[in-house]
Design a protein around this motif. Structure first.
Motif, mmCIF file in Angstrom:
data_model
loop_
_atom_site.group_PDB
_atom_site.id
_atom_site.type_symbol
_atom_site.label_atom_id
_atom_site.label_comp_id
_atom_site.label_asym_id
_atom_site.label_seq_id
_atom_site.Cartn_x
_atom_site.Cartn_y
_atom_site.Cartn_z
ATOM 1 N N GLY A 140 0.840 -1.189 0.000
ATOM 2 C CA GLY A 140 0.000 0.000 0.000
ATOM 3 C C GLY A 140 0.874 1.239 0.000
ATOM 4 O O GLY A 140 1.936 1.266 0.621
ATOM 5 N N PHE A 141 0.451 2.274 -0.731
ATOM 6 C CA PHE A 141 1.256 3.497 -0.770
ATOM 7 C C PHE A 141 0.324 4.694 -0.818
ATOM 8 O O PHE A 141 -0.833 4.598 -1.183
ATOM 9 C CB PHE A 141 2.201 3.502 -1.973
ATOM 10 C CG PHE A 141 1.520 3.208 -3.283
ATOM 11 C CD1 PHE A 141 1.492 1.925 -3.797
ATOM 12 C CD2 PHE A 141 0.904 4.227 -4.005
ATOM 13 C CE1 PHE A 141 0.864 1.651 -4.998
ATOM 14 C CE2 PHE A 141 0.280 3.965 -5.213
ATOM 15 C CZ PHE A 141 0.260 2.671 -5.706
ATOM 16 N N THR A 142 0.886 5.842 -0.469
ATOM 17 C CA THR A 142 0.073 7.049 -0.418
ATOM 18 C C THR A 142 0.007 7.732 -1.771
ATOM 19 O O THR A 142 -0.871 8.535 -2.023
ATOM 20 C CB THR A 142 0.659 8.039 0.600
ATOM 21 O OG1 THR A 142 2.031 8.315 0.247
ATOM 22 C CG2 THR A 142 0.622 7.437 1.992
ATOM 23 N N GLY A 143 0.960 7.419 -2.669
ATOM 24 C CA GLY A 143 0.925 8.020 -3.988
ATOM 25 C C GLY A 143 -0.259 7.526 -4.786
ATOM 26 O O GLY A 143 -0.785 6.444 -4.550
ATOM 27 N N GLY A 144 -0.667 8.306 -5.786
ATOM 28 C CA GLY A 144 -1.838 7.950 -6.574
ATOM 29 C C GLY A 144 -1.519 7.641 -8.009
ATOM 30 O O GLY A 144 -2.397 7.750 -8.861
ATOM 31 N N VAL A 145 -0.276 7.260 -8.335
ATOM 32 C CA VAL A 145 0.056 6.927 -9.707
ATOM 33 C C VAL A 145 -0.712 5.671 -10.125
ATOM 34 O O VAL A 145 -0.806 4.704 -9.361
ATOM 35 C CB VAL A 145 1.579 6.730 -9.886
ATOM 36 C CG1 VAL A 145 2.115 5.654 -8.959
ATOM 37 C CG2 VAL A 145 1.918 6.413 -11.328
ATOM 38 N N SER A 146 -1.293 5.710 -11.311
ATOM 39 C CA SER A 146 -2.026 4.547 -11.806
ATOM 40 C C SER A 146 -1.942 4.508 -13.327
ATOM 41 O O SER A 146 -1.848 5.554 -13.987
ATOM 42 C CB SER A 146 -3.492 4.586 -11.362
ATOM 43 O OG SER A 146 -4.160 5.709 -11.921
ATOM 44 N N SER A 252 6.576 7.190 -3.845
ATOM 45 C CA SER A 252 6.299 5.874 -3.274
ATOM 46 C C SER A 252 5.349 5.067 -4.136
ATOM 47 O O SER A 252 4.987 3.942 -3.799
ATOM 48 C CB SER A 252 5.701 6.040 -1.876
ATOM 49 O OG SER A 252 4.531 6.836 -1.946
ATOM 50 N N GLY A 253 4.912 5.627 -5.252
ATOM 51 C CA GLY A 253 3.969 4.919 -6.114
ATOM 52 C C GLY A 253 4.680 4.170 -7.229
ATOM 53 O O GLY A 253 5.599 4.688 -7.855
ATOM 54 N N VAL A 254 4.265 2.938 -7.455
ATOM 55 C CA VAL A 254 4.787 2.142 -8.566
ATOM 56 C C VAL A 254 3.667 1.237 -9.075
ATOM 57 O O VAL A 254 2.985 0.578 -8.297
ATOM 58 C CB VAL A 254 6.020 1.317 -8.152
ATOM 59 C CG1 VAL A 254 5.715 0.454 -6.935
ATOM 60 C CG2 VAL A 254 6.521 0.463 -9.311
ATOM 61 N N VAL A 255 3.471 1.259 -10.382
ATOM 62 C CA VAL A 255 2.445 0.412 -11.004
ATOM 63 C C VAL A 255 3.019 -0.141 -12.301
ATOM 64 O O VAL A 255 3.963 0.403 -12.872
ATOM 65 C CB VAL A 255 1.141 1.195 -11.300
ATOM 66 C CG1 VAL A 255 0.391 1.502 -10.024
ATOM 67 C CG2 VAL A 255 1.429 2.473 -12.064
ATOM 68 N N ASN A 256 2.430 -1.229 -12.764
ATOM 69 C CA ASN A 256 2.882 -1.796 -14.026
ATOM 70 C C ASN A 256 1.706 -2.383 -14.784
ATOM 71 O O ASN A 256 0.641 -2.633 -14.223
ATOM 72 C CB ASN A 256 3.966 -2.857 -13.790
ATOM 73 C CG ASN A 256 3.528 -3.932 -12.824
ATOM 74 O OD1 ASN A 256 2.581 -4.667 -13.072
ATOM 75 N ND2 ASN A 256 4.215 -4.033 -11.687
ATOM 76 N N ARG A 257 1.938 -2.578 -16.079
ATOM 77 C CA ARG A 257 0.906 -3.163 -16.927
ATOM 78 C C ARG A 257 1.577 -4.003 -18.004
ATOM 79 O O ARG A 257 2.570 -3.589 -18.612
ATOM 80 C CB ARG A 257 0.060 -2.054 -17.569
ATOM 81 C CG ARG A 257 -1.123 -2.573 -18.350
ATOM 82 C CD ARG A 257 -2.201 -3.173 -17.431
ATOM 83 N NE ARG A 257 -2.968 -2.179 -16.731
ATOM 84 C CZ ARG A 257 -2.947 -2.013 -15.418
ATOM 85 N NH1 ARG A 257 -2.176 -2.756 -14.654
ATOM 86 N NH2 ARG A 257 -3.697 -1.109 -14.839
ATOM 87 N N ASN A 258 1.064 -5.202 -18.226
ATOM 88 C CA ASN A 258 1.608 -6.106 -19.234
ATOM 89 C C ASN A 258 0.857 -5.955 -20.555
ATOM 90 O O ASN A 258 -0.376 -5.883 -20.576
ATOM 91 C CB ASN A 258 1.513 -7.558 -18.775
ATOM 92 C CG ASN A 258 2.498 -7.877 -17.663
ATOM 93 O OD1 ASN A 258 3.312 -7.044 -17.278
ATOM 94 N ND2 ASN A 258 2.422 -9.089 -17.133
#
Length: 442
Positions: A140-146, A252-258
């Motif tokens: 869980g992170f406070t950043g909102g990157v998506s 603190s935000g990290v996201v990924n997509r395949n």
């Protein structure tokens, strides 16, 4: 069903000696909150395993994971049951429809911190039984990157340019430097990072990590920070097919997509010679969308042509098909709004002209259209952007300009002619606007 479940759980604690085996080792899987997590479970069967195949995923607890908290999802007698665990209803599913092929992996969508824990995959086919344990950690992170681009498969023909989309959004909490990396993955569950394909970090782009793509891969936007981390791969080859991952990190935000890339190889030489372009037409007029193509002697099969309307941020979604030519027959009744208004311009499409006309174009007709030509093993496509100009707005502007002397500030005079003299003038001047029998060329 309760008796069946109890019987299956009873089987789970029995020590069988069959040679069925789980190939996935025990491991920890980490995923960011809100993403889709993949819990792998690959298995092989042996000839001795003759009973019915049963697969169950359990959630465990206790100091030694000795307590079965919940049944998560169950496959038995060729049926899937996924409504045992209220917290995961609608969010958990097997990754393949053919579990019996040896893949009992599952995915959990929109993971939450409360989903963290120990999960067990148990595969039974009498007399064989095997199991593996997967530890799930949800960050869980406070950043909102998506990332707003969904997981998808992109298919492109060999030699063409493949567009791999990756659109993202940031929130005010994400204040650190922006890093974007595209990775090439491998392994049965895409768990292995094969290569870094291209990297964006501290406003610099590095694209020389992967020799096979050097000089052929680039970001499509010059302003990645605006939310577009999509890439293009030019002159794609069959060896480029595979799984690519877009990973976006900030603070603190990290996201990924395949994104799965499928490259179609063919020996035919069908090609669309019309370049991608934008066609502009006034509301109520007839719009001409060109699509000229050539065939080669290798393309011997039936000729199939379809025109489709695309949508989505990257034109990756087929909204509707509205006219088709198949085996010298034309079908144009797919889309109610265009019935009677769309037709091929040539009576001899096979000669190489798949262009269409749309009569009485409306503002709602504006969008991206795609002409796709298939012949034998050959395939090619081209996108055409249609822009429809609101005649009412332009007409009012013209009337205002006429009252003011007919000349807009900072431009040449507006030339007005009878409509009959201006057929095709748009091709010469770039903008032909007609109203009440008169046309203006801007």
């Amino acid at each position: 069903m309760v008796l069946l479940l109890g019987f299956l759980l009873l089987l789970g604690v029995t020590d069988f000696t069959g040679s069925m085996s789980i190939n996935t080792p025990e491991q920890t899987v980490q995923e960011a909150q809100g993403e889709t997590v993949h819990l792998p479970c690959m298995f092989t069967l042996s000839p001795e395993d003759q009973g019915p195949l049963d697969v169950e995923w359990l959630r465990l607890s206790g100091p030694n994971n000795e307590v079965v908290d919940n049944v998560i999802i169950l496959y038995t007698i060729d049926k899937i049951y996924s409504d045992y665990y209220y917290d995961l209803i609608g969010r958990v599913h097997f990754t393949t429809n053919d579990v019996a092929s040896g893949d009992a992996s599952i995915q959990i969508r929109t993971v939450r911190p409360s989903d963290s824990g120990t999960y067990q995959c148990k595969v039974k086919k009498a007399p064989g039984v095997g199991m593996t344990t997967i530890q799930l950690t949800v960050v869980g992170f406070t950043g909102g990157v998506s990332i707003t681009t969904p997981e998808q498969t992109v298919q492109e023909a060999q030699g063409e340019t493949a567009h791999l989309p990756c659109m993202f959004t940031l929130s005010p909490e994400d204040q650190g430097p922006l890093d974007v990396e595209w990775l090439r993955l491998s392994g049965p569950n895409n768990e292995v990072v094969n290569n870094v394909v291209i990297l964006y970090s501290t406003d610099k782009i590095c694209d020389d990590f992967y020799p096979d793509l050097k000089g052929r891969v680039h970001f499509t936007s010059n302003d990645i920070g605006s939310g577009d981390a999509s890439i293009n791969i030019t002159s794609i080859q069959l060896s480029d097919a595979g799984t690519y991952q877009c990973r976006v990190k900030q603070s603190s935000g990290v996201v990924n997509r395949n994104i799965q890339l499928a490259v179609t190889g063919f020996t035919g030489g069908v090609s669309v010679t019309t370049p991608e372009q934008t066609v502009q037409e006034a509301q109520g007029e007839t719009a001409h969308l060109p699509c000229m193509f050539t065939l080669s002697p290798e393309d011997q099969g039936p000729l199939f042509i379809d025109w489709m309307l695309l949508t989505g941020p990257e034109n990756e979604v087929v909204n509707r098909m509205f006219i088709v030519s198949l085996a010298d027959k034309i079908y144009d009744g797919f889309y109610q709004d265009m019935i009677g208004r769309v037709k091929f311009t040539s009576d001899d499409i096979r000669s190489g002209d798949a262009s269409i006309n749309i009569t009485n174009v409306q503002l709602s007709d504006a969008g991206t259209y795609q002409c796709e030509v298939f012949h034998g093993t050959g395939a090619a496509k081209r996108a055409i952007q249609l822009t429809v100009v609101d005649v009412g707005t332009v007409g009012a502007r013209h009337e205002r300009l006429t009252k003011q002397g007919g000349k807009p500030r900072g431009s040449s005079a507006l030339r007005v002619y009878p409509e009959r003299r201006l057929r095709g003038a748009m091709d010469r001047s770039g903008a032909l606007l007609c109203r009440r029998g008169a046309c203006a060329v801007l």
